[in-house]
Structures are given as C-alpha cells and as structure tokens.
Design a protein around this motif. Structure first.
Motif, PDB file in Angstrom:
ATOM      1  N   GLN A 184      63.124  14.454   5.977  1.00  0.00           N
ATOM      2  CA  GLN A 184      62.954  13.092   5.485  1.00  0.00           C
ATOM      3  C   GLN A 184      61.863  13.030   4.412  1.00  0.00           C
ATOM      4  OE1 GLN A 184      62.200  10.877   9.137  1.00  0.00           O
ATOM      5  NE2 GLN A 184      64.187   9.869   8.901  1.00  0.00           N
ATOM      6  N   LEU A 185      60.740  13.695   4.662  1.00  0.00           N
ATOM      7  CA  LEU A 185      59.655  13.700   3.683  1.00  0.00           C
ATOM      8  C   LEU A 185      60.113  14.277   2.353  1.00  0.00           C
ATOM      9  CD1 LEU A 185      56.501  14.775   5.731  1.00  0.00           C
ATOM     10  CD2 LEU A 185      56.893  12.585   4.604  1.00  0.00           C
ATOM     11  N   LYS A 186      60.819  15.406   2.416  1.00  0.00           N
ATOM     12  CA  LYS A 186      61.304  16.038   1.184  1.00  0.00           C
ATOM     13  C   LYS A 186      62.263  15.116   0.433  1.00  0.00           C
ATOM     14  CE  LYS A 186      60.908  20.956   2.202  1.00  0.00           C
ATOM     15  NZ  LYS A 186      61.647  22.211   2.333  1.00  0.00           N
ATOM     16  N   LYS A 187      63.130  14.436   1.178  1.00  0.00           N
ATOM     17  CA  LYS A 187      64.091  13.522   0.551  1.00  0.00           C
ATOM     18  C   LYS A 187      63.358  12.431  -0.222  1.00  0.00           C
ATOM     19  CE  LYS A 187      66.094  10.205   2.765  1.00  0.00           C
ATOM     20  NZ  LYS A 187      66.848   9.393   3.708  1.00  0.00           N
ATOM     21  N   PHE A 188      62.389  11.802   0.410  1.00  0.00           N
ATOM     22  CA  PHE A 188      61.631  10.739  -0.255  1.00  0.00           C
ATOM     23  C   PHE A 188      60.792  11.275  -1.406  1.00  0.00           C
ATOM     24  CE2 PHE A 188      62.328   8.431   3.792  1.00  0.00           C
ATOM     25  CZ  PHE A 188      62.864   7.264   3.262  1.00  0.00           C
ATOM     26  N   HIS A 189      60.112  12.396  -1.188  1.00  0.00           N
ATOM     27  CA  HIS A 189      59.260  12.959  -2.235  1.00  0.00           C
ATOM     28  C   HIS A 189      60.080  13.407  -3.440  1.00  0.00           C
ATOM     29  CE1 HIS A 189      55.706  13.846   0.697  1.00  0.00           C
ATOM     30  NE2 HIS A 189      55.955  12.551   0.556  1.00  0.00           N
ATOM     31  N   ASN A 190      61.236  14.004  -3.198  1.00  0.00           N
ATOM     32  CA  ASN A 190      62.110  14.411  -4.308  1.00  0.00           C
ATOM     33  C   ASN A 190      62.666  13.213  -5.073  1.00  0.00           C
ATOM     34  OD1 ASN A 190      61.737  17.137  -3.811  1.00  0.00           O
ATOM     35  ND2 ASN A 190      63.548  17.309  -2.515  1.00  0.00           N
ATOM     36  N   ALA A 191      62.747  12.058  -4.401  1.00  0.00           N
ATOM     37  CA  ALA A 191      63.218  10.832  -5.050  1.00  0.00           C
ATOM     38  C   ALA A 191      62.083  10.116  -5.785  1.00  0.00           C
ATOM     39  CB  ALA A 191      63.836   9.898  -4.016  1.00  0.00           C
ATOM     40  N   GLY A 192      60.896  10.738  -5.787  1.00  0.00           N
ATOM     41  CA  GLY A 192      59.766  10.164  -6.515  1.00  0.00           C
ATOM     42  C   GLY A 192      58.852   9.288  -5.678  1.00  0.00           C
ATOM     43  N   GLU A 193      59.156   9.144  -4.422  1.00  0.00           N
ATOM     44  CA  GLU A 193      58.313   8.321  -3.538  1.00  0.00           C
ATOM     45  C   GLU A 193      57.235   9.204  -2.918  1.00  0.00           C
ATOM     46  OE1 GLU A 193      60.462   5.483  -1.053  1.00  0.00           O
ATOM     47  OE2 GLU A 193      62.282   6.038  -2.147  1.00  0.00           O
ATOM     48  N   LYS A 194      56.166   9.426  -3.674  1.00  0.00           N
ATOM     49  CA  LYS A 194      55.121  10.379  -3.295  1.00  0.00           C
ATOM     50  C   LYS A 194      54.141   9.854  -2.256  1.00  0.00           C
ATOM     51  CE  LYS A 194      56.698  13.319  -6.256  1.00  0.00           C
ATOM     52  NZ  LYS A 194      57.530  14.399  -5.805  1.00  0.00           N
ATOM     53  N   THR A 195      54.173   8.545  -1.966  1.00  0.00           N
ATOM     54  CA  THR A 195      53.225   7.991  -0.998  1.00  0.00           C
ATOM     55  C   THR A 195      53.817   7.868   0.400  1.00  0.00           C
ATOM     56  OG1 THR A 195      53.824   5.731  -1.645  1.00  0.00           O
ATOM     57  CG2 THR A 195      51.932   6.732  -2.767  1.00  0.00           C
ATOM     58  N   VAL A 196      54.989   8.424   0.619  1.00  0.00           N
ATOM     59  CA  VAL A 196      55.614   8.403   1.941  1.00  0.00           C
ATOM     60  C   VAL A 196      55.001   9.509   2.790  1.00  0.00           C
ATOM     61  CG1 VAL A 196      57.780   8.772   3.192  1.00  0.00           C
ATOM     62  CG2 VAL A 196      57.768   7.403   1.117  1.00  0.00           C
ATOM     63  N   GLY A 197      54.674   9.168   4.025  1.00  0.00           N
ATOM     64  CA  GLY A 197      54.092  10.133   4.948  1.00  0.00           C
ATOM     65  C   GLY A 197      54.559   9.869   6.361  1.00  0.00           C
ATOM     66  N   ILE A 198      54.036  10.620   7.302  1.00  0.00           N
ATOM     67  CA  ILE A 198      54.434  10.486   8.702  1.00  0.00           C
ATOM     68  C   ILE A 198      53.626   9.364   9.351  1.00  0.00           C
ATOM     69  CG2 ILE A 198      54.603  11.643  10.935  1.00  0.00           C
ATOM     70  CD1 ILE A 198      54.622  14.307   9.386  1.00  0.00           C
ATOM     71  N   ASN A 199      54.329   8.389   9.902  1.00  0.00           N
ATOM     72  CA  ASN A 199      53.702   7.304  10.631  1.00  0.00           C
ATOM     73  C   ASN A 199      53.846   7.619  12.117  1.00  0.00           C
ATOM     74  OD1 ASN A 199      53.060   4.867  11.943  1.00  0.00           O
ATOM     75  ND2 ASN A 199      53.648   3.686  10.142  1.00  0.00           N
ATOM     76  N   ILE A 200      52.762   8.068  12.714  1.00  0.00           N
ATOM     77  CA  ILE A 200      52.790   8.492  14.115  1.00  0.00           C
ATOM     78  C   ILE A 200      53.081   7.321  15.041  1.00  0.00           C
ATOM     79  CG2 ILE A 200      51.412   9.541  15.970  1.00  0.00           C
ATOM     80  CD1 ILE A 200      52.197  11.461  13.699  1.00  0.00           C
ATOM     81  N   ARG A 201      52.547   6.164  14.733  1.00  0.00           N
ATOM     82  CA  ARG A 201      52.742   4.987  15.603  1.00  0.00           C
ATOM     83  C   ARG A 201      54.194   4.529  15.630  1.00  0.00           C
ATOM     84  NH1 ARG A 201      47.369   2.433  13.452  1.00  0.00           N
ATOM     85  NH2 ARG A 201      45.925   3.327  14.962  1.00  0.00           N
ATOM     86  N   LYS A 202      54.855   4.599  14.490  1.00  0.00           N
ATOM     87  CA  LYS A 202      56.243   4.137  14.417  1.00  0.00           C
ATOM     88  C   LYS A 202      57.248   5.251  14.668  1.00  0.00           C
ATOM     89  CE  LYS A 202      55.433   0.212  11.401  1.00  0.00           C
ATOM     90  NZ  LYS A 202      55.765  -0.445  10.140  1.00  0.00           N
ATOM     91  N   GLY A 203      56.801   6.493  14.630  1.00  0.00           N
ATOM     92  CA  GLY A 203      57.694   7.607  14.892  1.00  0.00           C
ATOM     93  C   GLY A 203      58.657   7.904  13.765  1.00  0.00           C
ATOM     94  N   THR A 204      58.262   7.584  12.553  1.00  0.00           N
ATOM     95  CA  THR A 204      59.131   7.802  11.396  1.00  0.00           C
ATOM     96  C   THR A 204      58.273   8.040  10.161  1.00  0.00           C
ATOM     97  OG1 THR A 204      60.980   6.883  10.155  1.00  0.00           O
ATOM     98  CG2 THR A 204      59.287   5.339  10.857  1.00  0.00           C
ATOM     99  N   VAL A 205      58.918   8.234   9.029  1.00  0.00           N
ATOM    100  CA  VAL A 205      58.177   8.341   7.768  1.00  0.00           C
ATOM    101  C   VAL A 205      58.207   6.973   7.095  1.00  0.00           C
ATOM    102  CG1 VAL A 205      58.586  10.805   7.452  1.00  0.00           C
ATOM    103  CG2 VAL A 205      60.206   9.192   6.511  1.00  0.00           C
ATOM    104  N   THR A 206      57.058   6.564   6.588  1.00  0.00           N
ATOM    105  CA  THR A 206      56.936   5.274   5.918  1.00  0.00           C
ATOM    106  C   THR A 206      56.018   5.416   4.715  1.00  0.00           C
ATOM    107  OG1 THR A 206      55.096   4.624   7.350  1.00  0.00           O
ATOM    108  CG2 THR A 206      57.281   3.891   8.015  1.00  0.00           C
TER     109      THR A 206
END
Length: 89
Positions: A29-51
């Motif tokens: 998921q991180l690679k997908k977002f980062h490759n799409a130019g969304e460089k501020t996406v990271g792992i949100n431990i509280r929500k259990g997803t990348v945001t």
C-alpha cells in the motif's frame, strides 16, 4: 541508491509487523501511494491502515525520524571514509 532505498524498507516493515499488521500488505500500500506521488502517506497504527500523515496531523515524528536518519547516514559516511583511510595505509 536503489540498494539504500531497499534497505530502508525494513523500517515500515518492522513497524507494521510489530503493530500486528500484515507487513507485506502495508508495504504494498505504501509503495502504491508513494509511486502515485503521495509522499506523505504513512502507517497509521491507531487506524490499522496507511493514511496521509499531514491530514492526521502526525508531523513531529517525521521531523525526529528525518533528523535521526540524517545523523545515521552522516555517521556511516564517516565510517566509510575512515575505513578507506585505514585500508590505504
């Protein structure tokens, strides 16, 4: 540079694994977002997803992590320079 980038993947992998998530899924998921130019996406431990970390107002840890990484990289560069000097003698 590619090897360095690949080595850095251990950080989010370990974070995801320690949080009880499926690390391969999170990295994908991180690679997908980062490759799409969304460089501020990271792992949100509280929500259990990348945001988006900016939207979630999770900025301070990024600054601390960036500073620590810069110091670690500078340290490794100095070690490599010392190693080169020792090998040349």
């Amino acid at each position: 540079m590619v090897s360095f980038a690949n080595a850095m993947e251990i950080i989010p992998y370990t974070l995801a694994e320690n949080a009880g998530f499926e690390p391969i899924h999170i990295i994908s998921q991180l690679k997908k977002f980062h490759n799409a130019g969304e460089k501020t996406v990271g792992i949100n431990i509280r929500k259990g997803t990348v945001t988006d970390m900016i939207t979630e107002n999770i900025i301070s840890p990024l600054l601390v992590t960036t500073s620590a990484m810069n110091l670690a990289i500078e340290f490794v560069i100095q070690l490599l320079k010392i190693d080169k000097i020792i090998k040349s003698h």
